[in-house]
Write a protein that holds these residues in place. Structure first.
Motif, PDB file in Angstrom:
ATOM      1  N   PRO A 139       0.812  -1.220   0.000  1.00  0.00           N
ATOM      2  CA  PRO A 139       0.000   0.000   0.000  1.00  0.00           C
ATOM      3  C   PRO A 139       0.846   1.271   0.000  1.00  0.00           C
ATOM      4  O   PRO A 139       1.922   1.307   0.594  1.00  0.00           O
ATOM      5  N   PHE A 140       0.347   2.296  -0.688  1.00  0.00           N
ATOM      6  CA  PHE A 140       0.999   3.594  -0.735  1.00  0.00           C
ATOM      7  C   PHE A 140       0.336   4.540   0.260  1.00  0.00           C
ATOM      8  O   PHE A 140      -0.865   4.445   0.519  1.00  0.00           O
ATOM      9  N   LYS A 141       1.117   5.451   0.791  1.00  0.00           N
ATOM     10  CA  LYS A 141       0.585   6.488   1.673  1.00  0.00           C
ATOM     11  C   LYS A 141       1.145   7.841   1.244  1.00  0.00           C
ATOM     12  O   LYS A 141       2.170   7.918   0.555  1.00  0.00           O
ATOM     13  N   ASP A 142       0.473   8.884   1.641  1.00  0.00           N
ATOM     14  CA  ASP A 142       0.916  10.237   1.338  1.00  0.00           C
ATOM     15  C   ASP A 142       2.243  10.499   2.047  1.00  0.00           C
ATOM     16  O   ASP A 142       2.341  10.386   3.269  1.00  0.00           O
ATOM     17  N   ALA A 143       3.281  10.837   1.277  1.00  0.00           N
ATOM     18  CA  ALA A 143       4.606  11.028   1.858  1.00  0.00           C
ATOM     19  C   ALA A 143       4.764  12.371   2.540  1.00  0.00           C
ATOM     20  O   ALA A 143       5.663  12.538   3.377  1.00  0.00           O
ATOM     21  N   LEU A 144       3.925  13.347   2.212  1.00  0.00           N
ATOM     22  CA  LEU A 144       4.110  14.706   2.699  1.00  0.00           C
ATOM     23  C   LEU A 144       2.946  15.256   3.523  1.00  0.00           C
ATOM     24  O   LEU A 144       3.134  16.149   4.343  1.00  0.00           O
ATOM     25  N   GLY A 145       1.746  14.758   3.256  1.00  0.00           N
ATOM     26  CA  GLY A 145       0.568  15.333   3.883  1.00  0.00           C
ATOM     27  C   GLY A 145       0.128  16.627   3.235  1.00  0.00           C
ATOM     28  O   GLY A 145      -0.768  17.308   3.738  1.00  0.00           O
ATOM     29  N   LYS A 146       0.725  16.952   2.108  1.00  0.00           N
ATOM     30  CA  LYS A 146       0.409  18.150   1.335  1.00  0.00           C
ATOM     31  C   LYS A 146       0.983  17.963  -0.068  1.00  0.00           C
ATOM     32  O   LYS A 146       1.766  17.038  -0.304  1.00  0.00           O
ATOM     33  N   PRO A 147       0.621  18.813  -1.009  1.00  0.00           N
ATOM     34  CA  PRO A 147       1.184  18.679  -2.348  1.00  0.00           C
ATOM     35  C   PRO A 147       2.681  18.992  -2.373  1.00  0.00           C
ATOM     36  O   PRO A 147       3.182  19.793  -1.574  1.00  0.00           O
ATOM     37  N   LEU A 148       3.365  18.340  -3.305  1.00  0.00           N
ATOM     38  CA  LEU A 148       4.755  18.701  -3.586  1.00  0.00           C
ATOM     39  C   LEU A 148       4.817  19.957  -4.442  1.00  0.00           C
ATOM     40  O   LEU A 148       5.654  20.828  -4.230  1.00  0.00           O
ATOM     41  N   LEU A 149       3.903  20.058  -5.409  1.00  0.00           N
ATOM     42  CA  LEU A 149       3.876  21.171  -6.357  1.00  0.00           C
ATOM     43  C   LEU A 149       2.438  21.589  -6.611  1.00  0.00           C
ATOM     44  O   LEU A 149       1.553  20.725  -6.721  1.00  0.00           O
ATOM     45  N   VAL A 150       2.201  22.863  -6.747  1.00  0.00           N
ATOM     46  CA  VAL A 150       0.866  23.387  -7.015  1.00  0.00           C
ATOM     47  C   VAL A 150       0.969  24.433  -8.117  1.00  0.00           C
ATOM     48  O   VAL A 150       1.817  25.322  -8.060  1.00  0.00           O
TER      49      VAL A 150
END
Length: 463
Positions: A139-150
């Protein structure tokens, strides 16, 4: 399923044979996945296997637009049989996302798998997130808890690690941007920041119709790789409908020099988009792309395809024609004497795949006359029996084991018995005769109306 209530009805053998005779002439290998609509192929080689990550067009299109909620993964050791590893994550893994699971790419580094994925944020706008896993299948999980780029047009990321261990991320529609990723793969060099490429004709070819006051042909979906100290950028081009083109550079940072078209707009079985992917596996280069080749296919119901090709002597990429045959040569024979997942498929009709926490991925919605083809199965000196893990509420279904074609020699028939219901699994067996050497293997399903049984895995037993 409520199979226990289905009325059983024998199918006339002559009708079944007529249907299968039509299938017998089918040599298609493209699209490579038939149980789901898949798009935006992103192949990755890890531990000697190919992992194919795809976006997923849902069977039901909502509001006449891309309806995409998760990303799927498939694996292969031979480039002809693909094992369905299921939906490895959805956009919901990002708490800040509201949907649109579009084209991404996964890469391995330092014991982890980093999956760069575009979504739309809950508060609006495009963003690229990073999901991380210890396994290629999640399973994958969010590595940052926010976007890397917007940013506007921040979609379709491609990731590449150069021989000096510097990683790069490119992305964008209708512009092309890049960053230098830090060693942690979840942040980027703030000194150089986000860089936009020079979007001119010399870099990315020419289109007749301007876009944003420019005529450069680049559209979206970049794919970056290196070969013999030359860096290649593949991309969809030309607007709608898209063709595939490429540019090259002596550096992963450019400047990029436009080269040529590598695949024309696909007609008849084409979608209005395309998306390239590339690997070299066991010495053979492969171009991945998508079309609309499955029944019901279209611009919002696409399917991944593969073409083997050879680079020209000067390193240029030839014009590659989309075909139904796709990969005709297996990279390795399949061993039938170890457990093989039923969802390992070269071609199929009349079946789907599903998954649950207890069983994983399995074959379901198996109907009379449906079949699964498995390519280049090496039976060696021969087999004496066959076993399969089955779940069903019904009696009377059959798995007819044919070789070479769906109507080729019959080497055995498994008469499927009820296991109590379609969530209770049991191993069922039958004898086989007259098989040795390498053959294509067909599981041809027979029974009455409706869904017959669920199918988890199979194996043969040697003499």
């Amino acid at each position: 399923m409520n199979n226990a209530k289905l009325k059983r009805r024998a199918t006339p053998a002559i009708f079944l044979l007529a249907v299968l005779a039509t299938c017998a002439g089918l040599q298609a290998q493209n699209p490579v996945i038939q149980t789901h609509y898949t798009a935006d192929p992103a192949p990755m080689i890890y531990n000697g296997k190919v992992y194919l990550y795809t976006s997923h067009d849902e069977d039901t299109t909502v509001r006449n637009f891309f309806t995409m909620n998760d990303w799927r993964c498939y694996s292969s050791a031979d480039m002809v049989n693909w094992t369905d590893l299921g939906a490895v994550l959805s956009y919901k893994v990002f708490d800040w996302a509201r949907g649109d699971a579009w084209a991404g790419q996964c890469i391995y580094r330092n014991g982890k798998f980093y999956y760069y994925l575009p979504v739309n944020q809950k508060n609006g706008g495009n963003a690229i997130g990073v999901a991380v896993s210890d396994s290629p299948a999640g399973p994958f999980k969010d590595a940052l808890g926010k976007p890397l780029l917007v940013g506007y047009g921040y979609i379709d990321p491609t990731v590449f690690i150069d021989s000096d261990d510097q990683a790069y991320l490119y992305w964008g529609n209708p512009n092309l941007w890049h960053v230098k990723l830090n060693a942690d793969m979840i942040s980027y060099d703030q000194k150089t920041g986000v860089v936009m490429e020079n979007m001119n004709d010399m870099n990315f070819g020419h289109r007749e119709k301007k876009i944003n006051s420019r005529t450069a042909d680049y559209e979206e979906g970049p794919w970056l790789f290196e070969r013999k100290s030359k860096y290649y950028m593949l991309y969809p081009a030309g607007g709608v409908p898209e063709h595939l083109a490429y540019s090259t550079s002596d550096s992963p940072l450019g400047p990029w020099v436009y080269k040529d078209t590598i695949m024309h707009v696909i007609k008849n079985r084409g979608a209005f988009t395309n998306h390239p992917g590339y690997i070299e596996y066991k010495g053979q280069p492969y171009l991945f792309y998508h079309n609309a080749g499955l029944p019901g296919g279209g611009g919002f119901k696409r399917s991944v395809c593969i073409e083997p090709f050879q680079f020209n002597a000067d390193g240029s990429i030839p014009l590659i024609n989309p075909t139904k045959e796709g990969v005709t040569k297996s990279a390795a024979p399949l061993n039938p004497y170890k457990k093989v997942e039923a969802e390992t498929i070269a071609w199929s009709e009349g079946v789907k795949t599903a998954q649950d926490a207890a069983t994983g991925v399995y074959v379901t919605r198996i109907n009379n006359g449906g079949y699964i083809k498995v390519r280049s199965v090496d039976f060696g000196r021969g087999a004496v029996s066959y076993e399969a893990r089955i779940a069903t509420a019904l009696n009377g279904g059959k798995i007819n084991l044919h070789i070479d074609t769906p109507t080729g020699p019959l080497i055995g028939t498994l008469n499927v018995a009820s296991t109590g219901n379609d969530a209770v699994w049991a191993i069922q067996t039958c004898n086989v005769t007259g098989i040795k050497g390498i053959h294509d293997l067909f599981f041809v399903f027979e029974g009455g109306d409706g869904d017959l049984f669920n199918f988890d895995w199979w194996k043969f037993n040697a003499k």
